[in-house]
Motif scaffolding. Sequence first.
Motif, mmCIF file in Angstrom:
data_model
loop_
_atom_site.group_PDB
_atom_site.id
_atom_site.type_symbol
_atom_site.label_atom_id
_atom_site.label_comp_id
_atom_site.label_asym_id
_atom_site.label_seq_id
_atom_site.Cartn_x
_atom_site.Cartn_y
_atom_site.Cartn_z
ATOM 1 N N SER A 167 -6.119 -10.040 -13.407
ATOM 2 C CA SER A 167 -6.361 -9.375 -12.130
ATOM 3 C C SER A 167 -7.177 -8.103 -12.313
ATOM 4 C CB SER A 167 -5.028 -9.055 -11.438
ATOM 5 O OG SER A 167 -4.249 -8.172 -12.221
ATOM 6 N N ALA A 224 -10.875 -7.485 -10.859
ATOM 7 C CA ALA A 224 -11.011 -6.322 -9.981
ATOM 8 C C ALA A 224 -12.194 -5.462 -10.412
ATOM 9 C CB ALA A 224 -9.726 -5.503 -9.989
ATOM 10 N N GLN A 251 -12.746 -11.040 -6.131
ATOM 11 C CA GLN A 251 -11.605 -10.394 -5.479
ATOM 12 C C GLN A 251 -10.496 -11.393 -5.185
ATOM 13 O OE1 GLN A 251 -12.487 -8.608 -1.683
ATOM 14 N NE2 GLN A 251 -10.650 -7.346 -1.698
ATOM 15 N N ALA A 307 -8.617 -11.907 -8.336
ATOM 16 C CA ALA A 307 -7.833 -10.718 -8.677
ATOM 17 C C ALA A 307 -6.573 -10.626 -7.818
ATOM 18 C CB ALA A 307 -8.689 -9.470 -8.498
ATOM 19 N N LEU A 308 -6.716 -10.847 -6.509
ATOM 20 C CA LEU A 308 -5.571 -10.737 -5.607
ATOM 21 C C LEU A 308 -4.567 -11.884 -5.801
ATOM 22 C CD1 LEU A 308 -7.415 -9.600 -2.366
ATOM 23 C CD2 LEU A 308 -5.845 -8.231 -3.753
ATOM 24 N N THR A 341 -3.755 -13.073 -8.610
ATOM 25 C CA THR A 341 -3.059 -12.904 -9.893
ATOM 26 C C THR A 341 -2.419 -11.531 -10.070
ATOM 27 O OG1 THR A 341 -5.180 -12.274 -10.918
ATOM 28 C CG2 THR A 341 -4.518 -14.588 -11.078
ATOM 29 N N GLY A 342 -2.528 -10.651 -9.066
ATOM 30 C CA GLY A 342 -1.955 -9.315 -9.204
ATOM 31 C C GLY A 342 -1.630 -8.675 -7.872
ATOM 32 N N VAL A 394 -4.812 -3.970 -7.562
ATOM 33 C CA VAL A 394 -6.184 -4.475 -7.523
ATOM 34 C C VAL A 394 -7.112 -3.565 -6.725
ATOM 35 C CG1 VAL A 394 -7.646 -6.358 -6.701
ATOM 36 C CG2 VAL A 394 -5.493 -6.863 -7.866
ATOM 37 N N ASP A 415 4.003 -12.658 -2.962
ATOM 38 C CA ASP A 415 2.616 -13.104 -2.813
ATOM 39 C C ASP A 415 2.212 -13.375 -1.368
ATOM 40 O OD1 ASP A 415 2.173 -12.948 -5.540
ATOM 41 O OD2 ASP A 415 2.808 -15.013 -5.902
ATOM 42 N N LYS A 451 -5.092 -12.072 0.125
ATOM 43 C CA LYS A 451 -3.958 -12.216 -0.796
ATOM 44 C C LYS A 451 -2.902 -13.142 -0.210
ATOM 45 C CE LYS A 451 -0.467 -9.782 -3.454
ATOM 46 N NZ LYS A 451 -0.775 -10.610 -4.643
#
Length: 290
Positions: free
Chosen positions: A3, A7, A62, A65-66, A68-69, A74, A126, A179
Amino acid sequence: MISVLFAVLTALSNGAASVLQRRAAVNVPDSAAMRLSLFGHLLRQKVWLGGIALVIVAAVCQAVALATGPIAVVQPIFVIELPSTLLLAGFVMRVQVPRQVWYGVAAVTAGLALGMASAAPGGGHDTVRGTAWVVALLVTGIFEAALIVAALASRRNVRAALLGLAAACGYALTAALMKDAMGRLDGSGGVTQLLAAWQLYATAAAGVGALYLLQNALQAGTLVAVQPMLTLGDALISILYGVTLFGETLRTGWWLLPELVAVALIGAGCLELSRSPLASGNPLPPRRVK
């Protein structure tokens, strides 16, 4: 780590896109402000199309990244987009990077490190639970409407700053919706559940709206007025979404003091960087060859 990596890639792409879009926006007449004809002027400029291509790359990064984190981890990383872009621009154009850029880079980097260490964001889920989106979308809509009305009653840099904050709110909302949509990939429905989620299509709508507000902000005033509001606004509003919608946690109590110092450092650094000719697209003297 995945992430954080994506990011950083998002920040690099978005930062370069902002500078390219600013260079295109300065050529748009004032009569096109807050009108759909604004895009007609921009579409005829290759530099703006190049910026949009980078926006698409950033959107893909993005999303990863969102997915996974936490959003509170992020989104704040995106504050590095301006300093990294200016350093890259100086390297590509083979010009001497001004001292003010290095001061700005140091302030933003130190502020980000201090903020992340102090806040220690984490936890959460999530997807958004219950009817929380109803309240979030209502409050966001009222806030953005108030900013736009105030901007229309203002001129030049004040208008640019207000529209920049409105664009930041739009981008933060886009990230939160993205996300939530990506979180549905982990369910039993997989891709089918993702495609059926309203959040996926709301992400696209919010992203287009934020992009429209950003183009008007860049057309209304200087990057100095827009960038700090855009950078800090996106990070802080995203953190707020992370805490209220996704149940992510931040340190409070006396930790708020170093967190406020971090925000001040990032804001001062962005302001200093935005004043640089590299940010505005103005030429600089070539690097001396020894």
